[in-house]
Each structure stands twice: as structure tokens, then as C-alpha cells.
Write a protein that holds these residues in place. Structure first.
Motif, short mmCIF file in Angstrom:
data_model
loop_
_atom_site.label_atom_id
_atom_site.label_comp_id
_atom_site.label_asym_id
_atom_site.label_seq_id
_atom_site.Cartn_x
_atom_site.Cartn_y
_atom_site.Cartn_z
N GLY A 1 -7.60 -3.61 -3.82
CA GLY A 1 -8.05 -2.96 -5.04
C GLY A 1 -7.46 -3.53 -6.30
O GLY A 1 -7.89 -3.18 -7.40
N ASN B 1 -0.65 4.11 1.15
CA ASN B 1 -1.28 4.98 2.15
C ASN B 1 -1.79 4.23 3.38
O ASN B 1 -2.34 4.85 4.30
CB ASN B 1 -2.43 5.77 1.52
N ASP C 1 -17.22 -5.60 1.79
CA ASP C 1 -16.10 -4.68 1.62
C ASP C 1 -14.77 -5.42 1.62
O ASP C 1 -14.65 -6.53 2.15
CB ASP C 1 -16.11 -3.65 2.76
N THR C 2 -13.80 -4.81 1.00
CA THR C 2 -12.41 -5.24 1.04
C THR C 2 -11.54 -4.05 0.71
O THR C 2 -11.97 -3.13 0.00
CB THR C 2 -12.14 -6.38 0.02
N ALA C 3 -10.33 -4.05 1.25
CA ALA C 3 -9.38 -2.99 0.93
C ALA C 3 -8.47 -3.39 -0.24
O ALA C 3 -7.62 -2.61 -0.65
CB ALA C 3 -8.53 -2.66 2.15
N SER D 1 0.84 -1.20 0.00
CA SER D 1 0.00 0.00 0.00
C SER D 1 0.87 1.24 0.00
O SER D 1 1.99 1.23 0.54
CB SER D 1 -0.91 0.01 1.23
N VAL E 1 -5.15 1.96 -7.86
CA VAL E 1 -5.51 1.95 -6.44
C VAL E 1 -4.37 2.46 -5.55
O VAL E 1 -4.62 2.98 -4.46
CB VAL E 1 -5.95 0.53 -6.01
N CYS E 2 -3.13 2.34 -6.02
CA CYS E 2 -1.97 2.84 -5.26
C CYS E 2 -1.10 3.67 -6.21
O CYS E 2 -0.03 3.22 -6.67
CB CYS E 2 -1.16 1.70 -4.67
N VAL F 1 -4.31 2.32 3.52
CA VAL F 1 -5.76 2.15 3.43
C VAL F 1 -6.14 1.29 2.24
O VAL F 1 -6.95 0.36 2.36
CB VAL F 1 -6.46 3.53 3.33
N ASP F 2 -5.56 1.59 1.08
CA ASP F 2 -5.84 0.86 -0.16
C ASP F 2 -4.66 -0.06 -0.45
O ASP F 2 -3.50 0.37 -0.39
CB ASP F 2 -6.04 1.84 -1.31
N TRP F 3 -4.97 -1.32 -0.81
CA TRP F 3 -3.92 -2.34 -0.87
C TRP F 3 -3.92 -3.10 -2.19
O TRP F 3 -4.96 -3.27 -2.84
CB TRP F 3 -4.08 -3.34 0.28
#
Length: 304
Positions: A82, A47, A78-80, A45, A151-152, A49-51
């Protein structure tokens, strides 16, 4: 850059379910001081938060449960995660995609060779197309062309083709092609930190050394201590070199390679259940420590 080790063992995990080698038996009965490990997979990631998931281990469900950041619970489902990067098409790096089917569609990044294998010999792409759009293939180009994943956006990836063997179900088994297996050079454009990641590394040449020499952290193949380890432990007849894994010990081994590189952190991952470095009290583990080399464990966190 946030790096989370979800799984640090080679295929089969540790202890392996059907194995009674010294390590596996000792891990069960307590005679060997060794931490259990699930099959190799990491998350990245920019940040926290997003992986991005790198390889989808057969143990992925338990790995996700063990790292709450990947289930942020912002909505009913949900899932982080991306995006998913596959470094090869081996069973222990791809079978977890079946477990992740409820979250389809997934953005999956892999080479053309890996996509071919997973569309034919082990047809995950066509199979999972029946689940809400399935796996959306994003091509990883070879030749040193960097790529980024939305996403990253602060992470920049470069794929390096590694010499290795295609899986037994590959249409070109025994006839290696560039893209069967890759390493990743990953840069954080915000912090400047860099990672070289190669859980399956069989040969090191000058070009690969140049990439490894640029990294702040090396997270590399720790499968076997010696090339004939499977034979010595009487659990198989293949050499590590035949399976695409450079052993740690001996001339030209991983210890020697890592000794010649300036990275601040040097870490072994994808460790086979037979490898004596799993035993915290072994002389082999002490030798790694003397060379400044760490052994990855499930739950290990790295920031660059």
C-alpha cells in the motif's frame, strides 16, 4: 509489527553475477556453505495483511513471488503493497520501482534529497509519470517529526538523517546533504514493539545511539567486515567508510557499537558478497554469534 526480509544482500546480490571472489565462487561450486541472497529490501505490516515496502530492490519481482502475503489475489490485479518508503536513492534500493510500474500509482515516501535525485540524475519520478499516475511523492521530514502512513495506521515512523554519500548520478555527488540517506525508528502503537532500520550506516554519533538504544530490534548495515575489504579482495579500490558503510570489525566498528546497546535482537542486513560472515563456517560468523548478533537471510520473519 510484522517484518519480512525480502532481500538481505548489498548491491549486486550474492553471489554477484560477475564476481569470482572466494565467497561467490564458493557459493556456486559448493566449497563455501553460504545461502544465496537477493538485494536488500524489507516489508512491514501492522496486521499481516497490508504492507509497506521499504526500498525497491532490482530483485523485487522474485522477492514478491517468494512471499505470497504480498500477492493476496483478491481481484484480477492485486497487491498487498500500500506504500513504499525509500531510505536513499541508490540503484539497489530504487530500480525495482521500474518493475512495479504496472501497479501505479504508488504512494512513495522519501526525503526531498532523494526526490531530487530521482527527478534528475536517475529520473524515476518523471519517467514513471507515464504509467497510470506514476509515483506519488509523500515528503519525509527530517528533524525527528514522526509520521504515519494510512495503509498501516498502527506504525509510527521517525526518520533520522545519516551521514552517507549520494549516488554517482546525484547532482550533489561529493557534497553530502541531510536526507541523502536515512534510518528509520519504527514503533508499533498497538504492541509497543520498536525497530531501528538502517541498511546504510556509515557513522554513529550520540544522537543516533540514543535512537538505537530505544529499539527492541536493530536491523543495521552489515555490508563489510573490514573497511578495506574491497581492496583486500581485489574487487574495488574504495573503503567502506568512503561508501558510507561502517565495518563490523575493529575499534568503533558495528560489533562494538551493538555491544553497547540493550536491544533484544541485533541483526545485520545489506551484506556485501565479499563479507566473510556469509560463510556459515567462518571465524567471523562465529565471532558475531559470540556477540549475540544475527545475520539476516532472505525470507527471515520478525515479529515485534
Amino acid at each position: 509489527m510484522h517484518i519480512q526480509i525480502l532481500g538481505s544482500a548489498a548491491g549486486g546480490g550474492f553471489p554477484q553475477w560477475n564476481c569470482n571472489c572466494r565467497n561467490c565462487r564458493g557459493a556456486r561450486d559448493g566449497s563455501v556453505r553460504a545461502q544465496p541472497r537477493s538485494q536488500s529490501s524489507i516489508a512491514l505490516s501492522d496486521n499481516g495483511v497490508d504492507w509497506i515496502l521499504c526500498n525497491a530492490s532490482p530483485d523485487i519481482r522474485a522477492q514478491l513471488e517468494s512471499f505470497p502475503a504480498l500477492q493476496p489475489a483478491r481481484k484480477l490485479r492485486d497487491t498487498a503493497i500500500g506504500a513504499i518508503i525509500l531510505l536513499d536513492s541508490q540503484i539497489d534500493h530504487t530500480t525495482g520501482l521500474l518493475t512495479l510500474r504496472e501497479g501505479c500509482p504508488h504512494q512513495v515516501w522519501c526525503t526531498e534529497m532523494v526526490h531530487q535525485d530521482l527527478s534528475s540524475g536517475f529520473p524515476l519520478f518523471p519517467m514513471l509519470s507515464h504509467w497510470n499516475g506514476g509515483l506519488q511523492h509523500n515528503l519525509i521530514e527530517l528533524g525527528g517529526t514522526p509520521f504515519q502512513i494510512p495503509v498501516c495506521p498502527n506504525l509510527r515512523f521517525t526518520a533520522i538523517a545519516l551521514r552517507s554519500s549520494a549516488p554517482p548520478y546525484s547532482p550533489h555527488r561529493g557534497n553530502p546533504h541531510p536526507g541523502d540517506n536515512i534510518g528509520l525508528f519504527i514503533e508499533d502503537l498497538r504492541t509497543g514493539g520498536s525497530l531501528f532500520y538502517a541498511p546504510g550506516l556509515g557513522q554513529v554519533d550520540a544522537e543516533l545511539l540514543a535512537w538505537m538504544g530505544r529499539a527492541d530490534c536493530l536491523l543495521v548495515d552489515g555490508t563489510l567486515w573490514r573497511d578495506d575489504e574491497m581492496r583486500v579482495c581485489e574487487v574495488g579500490d574504495k573503503l567502506g567508510s568512503e561508501m558510507g558503510h561502517l565495518p563490523q570489525s575493529g575499534p568503533g566498528g558495528m560489533i562494538e557499537v551493538l555491544d553497547g546497546l540493550p536491544a533484544a535482537r541485533k541483526i545485520l542486513i545489506h551484506i556485501n558478497n565479499t563479507n566473510p560472515i556469509l560463510d556459515v563456517d567462518s571465524p567471523e560468523r562465529a565471532e558475531l554469534a559470540a556477540h549475540g548478533i544475527d545475520v539476516a537471510w532472505d525470507g527471515m520473519s520478525i515479529q515485534l
